[in-house]
Design a protein around this motif. Structure first.
Motif, mmCIF file in Angstrom:
data_model
loop_
_atom_site.group_PDB
_atom_site.id
_atom_site.type_symbol
_atom_site.label_atom_id
_atom_site.label_comp_id
_atom_site.label_asym_id
_atom_site.label_seq_id
_atom_site.Cartn_x
_atom_site.Cartn_y
_atom_site.Cartn_z
ATOM 1 N N ASN A 193 -5.714 21.631 34.770
ATOM 2 C CA ASN A 193 -4.646 20.378 35.217
ATOM 3 C C ASN A 193 -3.580 21.670 36.102
ATOM 4 O OD1 ASN A 193 -6.409 19.224 33.754
ATOM 5 N ND2 ASN A 193 -5.450 20.163 31.478
ATOM 6 N N SER A 194 -3.435 22.561 35.737
ATOM 7 C CA SER A 194 -2.442 22.548 36.950
ATOM 8 C C SER A 194 -2.751 22.562 38.338
ATOM 9 C CB SER A 194 -2.357 24.089 36.567
ATOM 10 O OG SER A 194 -3.310 25.220 37.361
ATOM 11 N N ASN A 195 -3.466 22.199 38.733
ATOM 12 C CA ASN A 195 -4.029 22.113 40.328
ATOM 13 C C ASN A 195 -4.379 20.636 40.565
ATOM 14 O OD1 ASN A 195 -4.421 24.681 41.856
ATOM 15 N ND2 ASN A 195 -5.658 25.223 39.388
ATOM 16 N N VAL A 203 -13.023 17.666 30.126
ATOM 17 C CA VAL A 203 -11.855 17.188 31.181
ATOM 18 C C VAL A 203 -12.914 15.624 31.713
ATOM 19 C CG1 VAL A 203 -11.249 17.964 34.054
ATOM 20 C CG2 VAL A 203 -11.069 19.590 32.110
ATOM 21 N N GLY A 204 -13.942 16.394 31.563
ATOM 22 C CA GLY A 204 -14.774 14.805 31.874
ATOM 23 C C GLY A 204 -14.657 14.718 32.964
ATOM 24 N N ASN A 205 -14.211 13.088 33.913
ATOM 25 C CA ASN A 205 -14.344 13.212 35.354
ATOM 26 C C ASN A 205 -13.916 12.966 36.146
ATOM 27 O OD1 ASN A 205 -17.279 11.528 35.025
ATOM 28 N ND2 ASN A 205 -15.769 9.673 34.423
ATOM 29 N N LYS A 206 -12.005 14.163 35.697
ATOM 30 C CA LYS A 206 -11.474 14.519 36.575
ATOM 31 C C LYS A 206 -11.879 15.136 37.719
ATOM 32 C CE LYS A 206 -8.087 15.341 32.987
ATOM 33 N NZ LYS A 206 -7.012 15.601 32.496
ATOM 34 N N ALA A 207 -12.998 16.392 36.840
ATOM 35 C CA ALA A 207 -13.593 17.128 38.132
ATOM 36 C C ALA A 207 -14.558 17.952 37.420
ATOM 37 C CB ALA A 207 -12.439 18.827 37.474
ATOM 38 N N SER A 208 -15.342 17.969 39.133
ATOM 39 C CA SER A 208 -17.233 18.129 38.253
ATOM 40 C C SER A 208 -16.794 19.850 38.057
ATOM 41 C CB SER A 208 -17.386 17.983 39.857
ATOM 42 O OG SER A 208 -17.092 18.979 40.553
ATOM 43 N N PHE A 210 -11.575 24.208 43.086
ATOM 44 C CA PHE A 210 -11.846 24.433 44.690
ATOM 45 C C PHE A 210 -10.829 23.201 44.087
ATOM 46 C CE2 PHE A 210 -15.154 27.484 44.889
ATOM 47 C CZ PHE A 210 -15.135 28.157 45.710
ATOM 48 N N LYS A 211 -10.170 22.430 45.417
ATOM 49 C CA LYS A 211 -9.613 21.189 45.531
ATOM 50 C C LYS A 211 -10.116 20.951 47.441
ATOM 51 C CE LYS A 211 -4.963 18.842 44.375
ATOM 52 N NZ LYS A 211 -3.852 19.154 44.349
ATOM 53 N N ASP A 212 -10.397 19.809 46.826
ATOM 54 C CA ASP A 212 -10.453 19.005 48.706
ATOM 55 C C ASP A 212 -12.144 20.259 49.684
ATOM 56 O OD1 ASP A 212 -9.763 16.886 47.949
ATOM 57 O OD2 ASP A 212 -7.210 17.155 48.342
ATOM 58 N N SER A 248 -22.433 20.707 49.879
ATOM 59 C CA SER A 248 -22.186 19.641 50.595
ATOM 60 C C SER A 248 -21.107 19.500 48.994
ATOM 61 C CB SER A 248 -23.693 18.625 50.046
ATOM 62 O OG SER A 248 -23.908 18.834 49.143
ATOM 63 N N LYS A 249 -21.593 19.731 48.290
ATOM 64 C CA LYS A 249 -21.204 19.325 46.749
ATOM 65 C C LYS A 249 -19.397 19.698 46.857
ATOM 66 C CE LYS A 249 -23.859 18.312 42.736
ATOM 67 N NZ LYS A 249 -24.188 18.078 41.583
ATOM 68 N N ILE A 250 -19.285 20.877 47.419
ATOM 69 C CA ILE A 250 -18.330 22.011 47.051
ATOM 70 C C ILE A 250 -17.271 22.071 48.162
ATOM 71 C CG2 ILE A 250 -16.841 24.167 46.237
ATOM 72 C CD1 ILE A 250 -18.691 22.060 43.899
ATOM 73 N N GLU A 251 -17.990 22.418 49.216
ATOM 74 C CA GLU A 251 -16.601 22.374 50.733
ATOM 75 C C GLU A 251 -16.546 21.388 50.895
ATOM 76 O OE1 GLU A 251 -18.396 27.083 51.331
ATOM 77 O OE2 GLU A 251 -19.117 25.499 51.920
ATOM 78 N N ASN A 252 -17.647 20.549 51.023
ATOM 79 C CA ASN A 252 -17.478 19.027 51.304
ATOM 80 C C ASN A 252 -17.319 18.384 50.474
ATOM 81 O OD1 ASN A 252 -18.014 19.826 54.367
ATOM 82 N ND2 ASN A 252 -20.396 20.554 54.156
ATOM 83 N N GLY A 253 -16.363 18.480 49.147
ATOM 84 C CA GLY A 253 -15.780 17.515 48.757
ATOM 85 C C GLY A 253 -14.958 17.381 48.348
ATOM 86 N N SER A 254 -14.702 16.017 47.451
ATOM 87 C CA SER A 254 -13.180 15.690 48.037
ATOM 88 C C SER A 254 -12.858 16.317 46.398
ATOM 89 C CB SER A 254 -12.620 14.003 48.403
ATOM 90 O OG SER A 254 -13.455 13.211 47.080
ATOM 91 N N GLY A 255 -11.743 15.947 46.184
ATOM 92 C CA GLY A 255 -10.929 15.992 44.650
ATOM 93 C C GLY A 255 -10.973 17.666 43.509
ATOM 94 N N ILE A 256 -11.121 17.813 42.603
ATOM 95 C CA ILE A 256 -11.303 18.906 41.684
ATOM 96 C C ILE A 256 -12.838 19.979 41.633
ATOM 97 C CG2 ILE A 256 -10.464 20.555 40.001
ATOM 98 C CD1 ILE A 256 -8.570 19.813 41.993
ATOM 99 N N ALA A 257 -13.036 20.363 42.047
ATOM 100 C CA ALA A 257 -14.697 21.027 41.761
ATOM 101 C C ALA A 257 -14.529 22.721 40.824
ATOM 102 C CB ALA A 257 -15.120 20.880 42.612
ATOM 103 N N VAL A 258 -15.246 22.566 40.379
ATOM 104 C CA VAL A 258 -14.953 23.968 39.403
ATOM 105 C C VAL A 258 -15.859 24.590 39.646
ATOM 106 C CG1 VAL A 258 -13.961 25.316 36.933
ATOM 107 C CG2 VAL A 258 -13.562 22.915 37.282
#
Length: 108
Positions: free
Chosen positions: A105-107, A50-55, A82-84, A15-25
């Motif tokens: 940052n490069s992603n 990094v804060g809120n820019k990525a999970s 992961f991106k989106d 739910s969080k990563i595969e179906n998420g949006s944005g950057i997830a590490v």
């Protein structure tokens, strides 16, 4: 101290990563792994910086074997970005915080 990184299971990963949006590490780790223990505080610091820019999440490969197999994790620690919902980058082994942040940052 507030934790920025949560250990997630298969369902949460879905739910969080595969179906998420944005950057997830995601840090794929094992409790018995020495380099994983060394990476844990570095990963936590990177999450804070990094804060809120990525999970940021962690996956215990011994608890989520299928997930580790699915993403080709054969060595721990492995940090994947992961991106989106799609894997876009992979780092294997211990790495300094700055290297993790630069990869994130490069992603964007």
């Amino acid at each position: 101290m507030e934790k920025f990184v949560k250990i997630i299971n298969d369902e949460e990963f879905n739910s969080k990563i595969e179906n998420g949006s944005g950057i997830a590490v995601v840090d794929f780790f094992a409790t018995w792994c020495g380099p994983c223990k060394m990476l844990a505080p570095v990963f936590e610091e990177a999450a804070k910086d990094v804060g809120n820019k990525a999970s940021f999440s962690k996956v215990d490969i011994d608890q989520c074997l299928e997930l580790a197999r699915k993403y080709g994790v054969s060595t721990v620690p492995t940090v994947m970005i992961f991106k989106d919902g799609k894997p876009v980058d992979k780092m294997v082994g211990f790495m300094p915080k700055q290297q993790i942040i630069e990869k994130i940052n490069s992603n964007f």
